[in-house]
Enzyme design. Structure first.
Site, PDB file in Angstrom:
ATOM      1  N   HIS A  94      44.120  45.109  37.864  1.00 14.36           N
ATOM      2  CA  HIS A  94      44.620  45.213  39.234  1.00 14.36           C
ATOM      3  C   HIS A  94      46.084  44.799  39.287  1.00 14.36           C
ATOM      4  O   HIS A  94      46.607  44.179  38.349  1.00 14.36           O
ATOM      5  CB  HIS A  94      43.765  44.391  40.200  1.00 14.36           C
TER       6      HIS A  94
ATOM      7  N   ARG B 129      41.206  33.351  47.061  1.00 15.13           N
ATOM      8  CA  ARG B 129      40.637  33.970  45.857  1.00 15.13           C
ATOM      9  C   ARG B 129      39.668  33.026  45.146  1.00 15.13           C
ATOM     10  O   ARG B 129      39.981  31.857  44.908  1.00 15.13           O
ATOM     11  CB  ARG B 129      41.780  34.328  44.903  1.00 15.13           C
TER      12      ARG B 129
HETATM   13  C1  SIN Z   1      46.263  40.278  45.277  1.00 10.42           C
HETATM   14  O1  SIN Z   1      46.808  39.326  45.845  1.00 10.42           O
HETATM   15  O2  SIN Z   1      46.157  41.381  45.803  1.00 10.42           O
HETATM   16  C2  SIN Z   1      45.667  40.109  43.908  1.00 10.42           C
HETATM   17  C3  SIN Z   1      46.101  38.843  43.264  1.00 10.42           C
HETATM   18  C4  SIN Z   1      45.464  38.634  41.919  1.00 10.42           C
HETATM   19  O3  SIN Z   1      46.008  39.057  40.923  1.00 10.42           O
HETATM   20  O4  SIN Z   1      44.401  38.035  41.846  1.00 10.42           O
END
Ligand code: SIN
Length: 287
Positions: free
Chosen positions: A263, A278
């Site tokens: 991601h 998170r």
């Molecule tokens: C995000 O903030 O969209 C993802 C961040 C991550 O790498 O966990």
């Protein structure tokens, strides 16, 4: 892929990976069969998204614990009251975001994260999307010759990969984002580890390319010898046809499987604030 879910709706958002899940309130006391379907949707789509959720940190933690033990980031300080939750925050005075490069969470750890559950608390009016890439598709698209060449290779990943951060250490990068606190990992924590370049997903049995920004070099090769192949595999793995892009709203949740995805948090919202919570779930040693 079957779409015979009894409780939830599952709507793909791209041809490569990612599906929006409907008909579920994660703050409610749902029957086990709902969570079984969510797990199936995750395995079938690699990343799933929920909209309009209103959950407390305790509910967020309880949801994550359904998938395993929780993992604390060795370099990043969690929330004071909830150390298992990392607040990802960027305000107008911060010069850099967190996660702004293709990666798979904690691939530098001996047992990298299985999954990540990210909850949007405050989102910009526009911008701040997250992209995801499907590492099964990236592996499948390689030539037979390349598959044979990398099939038994291991890559060494580093948690403090100054190469991927434009020559800066995490501590130096921290100066660009004062809203988050970088820690020195405990001396007993191993933050440089080698893992297979091609891993087998322990639940689906499928082969996935296991690459990301934490890669430094291949085991038994020098950094210089490794660089051309690292560059090729990183670029190949994020070809547009392997990706999807998620537009956040306050109350959105993304749950991704780090064993078969990468991601990238896009840093395109200067002057605005983005706050996310998170949680990462522990995984197994890749094989
Ligand atoms: C995000 O903030 O969209 C993802 C961040 C991550 O790498 O966990």
């Amino acid at each position: 892929m079957r779409n015979d879910y009894q409780h939830i709706t599952v709507t793909p958002i791209s041809g490569a990976l990612g599906a929006e899940i409907g008909n579920v309130d994660l703050a409610a006391d749902n029957p086990e069969s709902v969570y079984d379907e969510i797990n199936r949707a995750l395995l079938e789509n690699q990343v799933i998204f929920f909209r309009d959720q209103d959950i407390t940190p305790k509910q967020h933690l309880a949801f994550a614990k359904r998938w395993g033990d929780l993992h604390q980031h060795p370099f990043m300080k969690g929330m004071d009251e909830f150390p298992d939750i990392l607040e990802i925050k960027k305000t107008p005075s911060d010069k850099r975001n967190f996660g702004g490069g293709w990666h798979s969470d904690q691939m530098f750890a001996p047992k990298p994260a299985m999954g990540t559950i990210l909850y949007a608390k405050e989102t910009p009016t526009h911008g701040g999307d997250t992209m995801f890439a499907n590492m099964y598709l990236a592996y499948d698209a390689l030539s037979d010759g390349m598959k044979a060449m990398i099939g038994n290779m291991k890559a060494v990943s580093s948690g403090d990969n100054f190469k991927a951060a434009g020559g800066k250490t995490r501590k130096e990068v921290a100066g660009d984002n004062k809203s988050m606190t970088v820690l020195d990992p405990s001396p007993t924590e191993k933050t440089i580890n080698a893992h297979p370049v091609v891993r087998i997903h322990p639940e689906t049995g499928r082969k996935a390319l296991y690459t990301g920004g934490h890669w430094r070099y291949f085991e038994d090769l020098t950094e210089g010898e490794s660089e051309p192949l690292i560059d090729f595999l990183r670029e190949h793995s994020t070809r547009p046809e392997f990706t999807c892009r998620f537009r956040w709203e306050d109350g959105s949740i993304a749950f991704w499987d780090n064993r078969c995805t990468q991601h990238f948090a896009i840093d395109d919202y200067p002057g605005q604030t983005r706050i996310m919570h998170r949680i990462t779930v522990c995984g197994d040693e890749p094989f």
